[in-house]
Design a protein around this motif. Structure first.
Motif, PDB file in Angstrom:
ATOM      1  N   PHE A 338       8.312  28.444 -67.778  1.00 36.57           N
ATOM      2  CA  PHE A 338       7.502  27.325 -67.287  1.00 36.57           C
ATOM      3  C   PHE A 338       8.144  26.693 -66.055  1.00 36.57           C
ATOM      4  CE2 PHE A 338       6.701  22.810 -66.946  1.00 36.57           C
ATOM      5  CZ  PHE A 338       5.320  22.730 -67.009  1.00 36.57           C
ATOM      6  N   ASP A 339       9.437  26.424 -66.138  1.00 40.70           N
ATOM      7  CA  ASP A 339      10.126  25.762 -65.019  1.00 40.70           C
ATOM      8  C   ASP A 339      10.069  26.624 -63.760  1.00 40.70           C
ATOM      9  OD1 ASP A 339      10.721  23.599 -66.605  1.00 40.70           O
ATOM     10  OD2 ASP A 339      12.706  24.356 -67.184  1.00 40.70           O
ATOM     11  N   ALA A 340      10.200  27.936 -63.932  1.00 44.38           N
ATOM     12  CA  ALA A 340      10.137  28.823 -62.774  1.00 44.38           C
ATOM     13  C   ALA A 340       8.755  28.767 -62.130  1.00 44.38           C
ATOM     14  CB  ALA A 340      10.468  30.257 -63.199  1.00 44.38           C
ATOM     15  N   TRP A 341       7.718  28.759 -62.955  1.00 42.25           N
ATOM     16  CA  TRP A 341       6.357  28.695 -62.394  1.00 42.25           C
ATOM     17  C   TRP A 341       6.045  27.320 -61.822  1.00 42.25           C
ATOM     18  CZ3 TRP A 341       2.173  31.143 -60.693  1.00 42.25           C
ATOM     19  CH2 TRP A 341       2.135  32.534 -60.835  1.00 42.25           C
ATOM     20  N   LEU A 342       6.549  26.264 -62.445  1.00 40.24           N
ATOM     21  CA  LEU A 342       6.334  24.931 -61.886  1.00 40.24           C
ATOM     22  C   LEU A 342       6.945  24.833 -60.495  1.00 40.24           C
ATOM     23  CD1 LEU A 342       5.314  22.054 -62.115  1.00 40.24           C
ATOM     24  CD2 LEU A 342       7.437  21.451 -63.328  1.00 40.24           C
ATOM     25  N   ALA A 343       8.112  25.442 -60.320  1.00 40.52           N
ATOM     26  CA  ALA A 343       8.732  25.447 -58.992  1.00 40.52           C
ATOM     27  C   ALA A 343       7.850  26.198 -57.992  1.00 40.52           C
ATOM     28  CB  ALA A 343      10.120  26.086 -59.073  1.00 40.52           C
ATOM     29  N   ARG A 344       7.227  27.283 -58.426  1.00 46.36           N
ATOM     30  CA  ARG A 344       6.320  28.028 -57.538  1.00 46.36           C
ATOM     31  C   ARG A 344       5.108  27.168 -57.180  1.00 46.36           C
ATOM     32  NH1 ARG A 344       5.036  34.127 -59.109  1.00 46.36           N
ATOM     33  NH2 ARG A 344       4.443  34.061 -56.904  1.00 46.36           N
ATOM     34  N   LEU A 345       4.572  26.445 -58.164  1.00 46.92           N
ATOM     35  CA  LEU A 345       3.423  25.573 -57.892  1.00 46.92           C
ATOM     36  C   LEU A 345       3.791  24.511 -56.858  1.00 46.92           C
ATOM     37  CD1 LEU A 345       1.999  24.910 -61.488  1.00 46.92           C
ATOM     38  CD2 LEU A 345       1.402  26.736 -59.901  1.00 46.92           C
ATOM     39  N   GLN A 346       4.948  23.925 -57.039  1.00 48.97           N
ATOM     40  CA  GLN A 346       5.369  22.838 -56.143  1.00 48.97           C
ATOM     41  C   GLN A 346       5.646  23.335 -54.729  1.00 48.97           C
ATOM     42  OE1 GLN A 346       8.664  21.609 -58.579  1.00 48.97           O
ATOM     43  NE2 GLN A 346       7.489  19.964 -59.592  1.00 48.97           N
ATOM     44  N   ALA A 347       6.019  24.609 -54.601  1.00 47.24           N
ATOM     45  CA  ALA A 347       6.346  25.147 -53.277  1.00 47.24           C
ATOM     46  C   ALA A 347       5.156  25.791 -52.586  1.00 47.24           C
ATOM     47  CB  ALA A 347       7.474  26.180 -53.412  1.00 47.24           C
ATOM     48  N   ALA A 348       4.111  26.106 -53.332  1.00 46.36           N
ATOM     49  CA  ALA A 348       2.985  26.861 -52.779  1.00 46.36           C
ATOM     50  C   ALA A 348       2.117  25.991 -51.877  1.00 46.36           C
ATOM     51  CB  ALA A 348       2.119  27.426 -53.907  1.00 46.36           C
ATOM     52  N   PRO A 349       1.630  26.532 -50.771  1.00 49.42           N
ATOM     53  CA  PRO A 349       0.734  25.763 -49.898  1.00 49.42           C
ATOM     54  C   PRO A 349      -0.643  25.531 -50.520  1.00 49.42           C
ATOM     55  CG  PRO A 349       0.935  28.030 -49.123  1.00 49.42           C
ATOM     56  CD  PRO A 349       1.924  27.870 -50.230  1.00 49.42           C
ATOM     57  N   LEU A 350      -1.050  26.398 -51.454  1.00 51.70           N
ATOM     58  CA  LEU A 350      -2.331  26.255 -52.119  1.00 51.70           C
ATOM     59  C   LEU A 350      -2.249  26.951 -53.470  1.00 51.70           C
ATOM     60  CD1 LEU A 350      -5.361  25.378 -51.980  1.00 51.70           C
ATOM     61  CD2 LEU A 350      -5.856  27.649 -51.052  1.00 51.70           C
TER      62      LEU A 350
END
Length: 926
Positions: A338-350
């Motif tokens: 979850f934490d790894a994907w949350l970091a991806r969400l926070q870094a993604a432009p969309l």
């Protein structure tokens, strides 16, 4: 060593699917290219997915087949091939060959029979066979060496797959199809026997022969229908059975050898010429080594199209970009993931997101799982509330939502979805205010081509070449449908992740095309997206309704209906069912001998509303029936139903505003429909009395005055209409003065009524016949009035003529703000359909611009309410009207500011005028 593969493509199925899945694309010469484009995309993708050494694309040949000899009614009800598809058959055959595929057409047999025969011979010669089709009949071919694939749904059917899908194994598919029949091919089965009954009987009796032998034991209506069909069933079985023994000599070289069916390399030189002729620019780049996943914005619309289709010249922008095996979907079951994907969400432009819930009711739905996608082909699903003995341990819902909440509520974190208004409600049910919604694929599709369907499955078919797994495929249908929480987590993860992934890819295909057109960009960015967010607020607010008042009205309506019924019986001379068209027809035309106005498709005298309206002018019984129908509908739809729809938690009724339904841009209201409450009768108006304000508040109604006529004046630039509105005249009186050559102060009430009918009639494309009916005059007199009108208002006539011509050339008309209103029938060979489209071409810019204006007004007013911290709330939007719930201390502000804001949302060549009404209920405020 694995067996070599023979890939058999059901070309006839492919070309129809391509035609219906793709937009109405046009090439540089104006010829239709949608089916060609779809065919190329599917064939290219299929070749990438299946590593076959031999293959053939099989098409139906022209002319009758042996089945027509057996049964002359075979396929008799099938509609003829659309002209636009027929034009594309030759280029489809040409390009399939250029792509390296052998093609096969065999006169006298269907493509299915050729495929069946090829499959048998291939298996006998040591091949494995893959059949690519969407036709369920082909399931009878499946065995240990023959597999079906459906590229649209990414479905693969082996023996186990056929059995799971249909409830019978492949060797019983013929029996299954025989019992059901095939409406598409006009092959009767057993009446009212569907898939479940057919599978049940075969499971119980072993086979069709077993069912026939035990027919006397089958009880009920189904048994009676079975016994009626016994003489037919042998022929039905013969018709649905695919032949495996066709002689393909002369059609397949060296038959029965298969070497002539070896896949060849594509011909790049010939393909370059083909792609140039048909305007497929991205594929031209691909040939040159510069392939692009999505057409650059500068390419969109760069080639002139006879239909004006947005995709013309860059139509191959929608090439499928990922094969199934290229996807990577994660299922999140632990906190590190979850934490790894949350970091991806926070870094993604969309980020594309989707919620899975336990209800379709947006105000009641609770989250079962959430999926995200940040890159094409990559997505993740967080199961949160899946149940059942095999469900894995899942992360706790509240803890996950608490960790996601800052990102979900961050307006700077850009989010995308499909119909995110629903997801906005779902998150709100959990105390989360979803912010940062910048794109919605449903609305992107709606803005680009409102006349198409906008579900994610349909968008996937049109733009990615795949529809994905449907909700029904996952959860079942009807009484057997299971809740999403009971779906196997692995399947749910694949389904939800695919939705988020497809949504992102569809956006990547659509957004450049919107961004490249200033008008479409304005409609999408400044009108539709803000409207969606505002509608969520309005729906959530709801409207207060007095249930006791409606219940009292229901009782009164019930008494009135009983009285009308008895009065009708007296006139008819006998009782009859007031809801039965058949019995009404017998009374009116057989017993009473009333004149037959028109007939139904079956040849029976029609008793529809139009017929009864005409008969009611001279006969009392049709008038009674009409009144009964109107009151019965009012009672069942509103006075009975609305009290039952009051939300127990809020005490209010919460409608749903569908934003992507009406091609004109108007909103539609459902569950309940608050836009169609009849107001022409006293009983209908009384329903609005039940829409009330809470204590200390008032209901305010604000609507535009004569908005479509003002838009007509603006668009047509007719001097007479511009002057009438500019000077604040009564436009109908001013029109009458011009048409009848009468001083303004001498215009009679009758003349004004005629002028009003003409004004509104012409807006809706009414001709002399319609005007004559509306005014109750001769058609020649109506034609004379129209001629007089056009003599005085030549600008209107010029607008109508030029709009028709422009619509025929482009395939669409536009609103003042750039919304495209598509007219698929504008060049139809069917006269009535073409005429209807021409009427729509006249009216659509007015209706569409009015829809744009009320949305802009709604947005402007809400912005002002928010900016000034007002407590007044918009509770309904009905056509050109906004309905507010207003605290008494804000009434003066609303009465002065709302009309000003509504009038100021656009600068037309005539002034916009908004009028306000106030009352304790909606009817009083009107």
């Amino acid at each position: 060593m694995s067996k070599p593969i023979l890939l058999l493509v059901d070309g006839s199925s492919y070309l129809y699917r391509a035609y219906h899945a793709m937009p109405d694309l046009r090439g540089p010469a104006g010829v239709p290219t949608g089916a060609v484009h779809g065919m190329v995309a599917m064939m290219k993708r299929l070749r990438e997915q299946v590593a076959a050494e031999h293959a053939v694309c099989v098409f139906d040949a022209k002319g009758p087949t042996f089945r027509d000899e057996w049964y002359p009614e075979y396929k008799a009800q099938r509609a003829p091939m659309p002209d636009a598809l027929r034009e594309q058959i030759a280029p489809i055959h040409e390009v399939v060959k250029l792509l390296g595929w052998p093609i096969l057409e065999v006169p006298g047999i269907e493509a299915d029979d050729a495929i069946g025969t090829l499959a048998r011979v291939a298996v006998e010669s040591g091949h494995a066979v893959v059949v690519s089709t969407g036709d369920k009949d082909m399931a009878q071919l499946v065995n240990a060496d023959v597999t079906l694939i459906n590229t649209m749904s990414n479905e693969t059917l082996d023996v186990a797959g056929v059995t799971a899908k249909f409830g019978v194994p492949p060797d019983r598919i013929i029996d299954y199809l025989t019992l059901m029949g095939d409406t598409v091919d006009n092959v009767p089965g057993v009446e009212k026997v569907g898939p479940k009954t057919a599978a049940k009987w075969i499971a119980e009796y072993g086979s069709l022969d077993g069912v026939i032998a035990q027919a006397d034991k089958v009880k009920g209506v189904a048994g009676e229908n079975l016994r009626k069909a016994l003489d037919w069933l042998p022929m039905g079985r013969k018709l649905v059975t695919i032949r495996l023994d066709c002689d393909l000599t002369g059609h397949v070289p060296a038959w029965p050898q298969l070497e002539a069916l070896a896949l060849q390399a594509a011909d790049p030189v010939a393909l370059q010429d083909f792609y140039t002729r048909y305007g497929f620019k991205t594929w031209l780049k691909e040939l040159a080594g510069g392939a692009a996943k999505v057409a650059a914005p500068a390419e969109v619309g760069s080639t002139t199209s006879a239909s004006g289709d947005l995709f013309a010249g860059a139509s191959d922008a929608v090439v499928p970009v990922l094969a199934v095996q290229d996807r990577h979907y994660d299922t999140i079951l632990d906190w590190p993931s979850f934490d790894a994907w949350l970091a991806r969400l926070q870094a993604a432009p969309l980020v594309s997101l989707d919620t899975e819930t336990n209800s379709l009711d947006p105000l009641q739905a609770r989250i079962v799982g959430i999926s995200f996608s940040v890159k094409a082909g990559e997505a993740a699903y967080i199961p949160l509330c899946h149940e059942g003995p095999d469900a894995p341990e899942q992360l706790p819902l509240d803890a996950v939502l608490a960790k996601l909440k800052p990102w979900l509520e961050d307006a700077a974190a850009a989010k995308l979805g499909q119909n995110l208004k629903y997801d906005t409600h779902v998150f709100a049910n959990h105390g989360i205010a979803l912010r940062g919604v910048v794109h919605d694929t449903m609305l992107e599709s709606y803005v680009l081509e409102a006349h198409k369907t906008h579900g994610l499955g349909a968008l996937g078919e049109r733009y990615l070449g795949r529809a994905g797994v449907s909700y029904e495929d996952l959860c079942g249908k009807g009484v057997h449908q299971i809740p999403f929480a009971q779906v196997d987590v692995a399947k749910a993860a694949e389904y939800s992740s695919e939705d988020s992934d497809m949504c992102l890819q569809v956006h990547e295909a659509l957004w450049p095309q919107i961004e490249a057109d200033a008008g479409l960009l304005r409609v999408y960015r400044d009108i539709e997206m803000p409207t969606s967010a505002l509608l969520a607020r309005i729906e959530r607010t709801g409207v207060l309704i007095e249930a006791p008042r409606l219940q009292a009205q229901s009782h009164e309506l019930g008494q009135r209906l009983l009285t009308l019924e008895q009065e009708a019986y007296v006139i008819a001379g006998q009782p009859f069912n007031m809801g039965s068209p058949k019995q009404i027809g017998e009374i009116l035309f057989n017993k009473l001998g009333l004149p037959i106005v028109k007939k139904t498709a079956t040849g029976a005298p029609s008793t529809d509303e139009e017929v009864l309206d005409k008969l009611a002018l001279d006969y009392p019984l049709p008038a009674k029936i009409l009144e009964f129908r109107g009151l019965a509908k009012l009672k069942s739809t509103y006075t009975d139903k609305l009290p039952l729809m009051i939300n127990a938690q809020t005490g209010r009724v919460h409608t749903n505003y569908a934003q992507a339904v009406a091609v004109t841009g108007r909103l539609s209201s459902n569950e309940p429909n608050l836009q169609n409450i009849p107001i022409r009768t006293a009983e209908g108006r009384r329903v609005r009395e039940a829409f009330v304000a809470p204590l200390g508040h008032l209901i305010v109604s604000a609507d535009y005055s004569q908005i479509e006529l003002r838009i007509m004046a603006h668009i047509s630039e007719d001097p007479g209409l511009l002057r009438a509105f500019g000077e604040g005249q009564d436009v109908h009186r001013a029109t009458a003065s011009e048409v009848f050559n009468t001083p303004l102060n001498e215009v009679t009430t009758e003349q004004r009524r005629y002028a009003k009918t003409i004004n509104f009639g012409l807006i809706y494309g009414m001709g002399a016949f319609g005007l004559a009916q509306s005014l109750g005059i001769e058609q020649k007199a109506a034609r004379d009035y129209i001629d007089l009108y056009f003599n005085r208002f030549a600008g209107v006539k010029c607008y109508m003529d030029s709009t028709r011509e422009s619509a025929k050339a482009k395939g669409y008309v536009e609103t003042v703000f750039g919304r495209r209103l598509w007219l698929p029938e504008i060049n139809s060979g069917n006269g009535p359909r073409r005429t209807g489209a021409e009427r729509q071409a006249i009216n659509a810019p007015m209706q569409g611009t009015a829809a744009d204006l009320i949305k802009l007004a709604m947005i402007a007013v809400q912005a002002a309410l928010d900016a000034q911290g007002k407590r007044s709330r918009i509770v309904m939007q009905v056509h050109d009207e906004l309905v507010f719930e207003v605290p008494q201390d804000e009434l003066d502000w609303i009465k002065s500011e709302v009309p000003r804001l509504m009038a100021g949302v656009a600068q037309l060549k005539v002034p916009l005028l908004a009028e306000v009404g106030v009352g304790s209920n909606w009817d009083e405020a009107h």
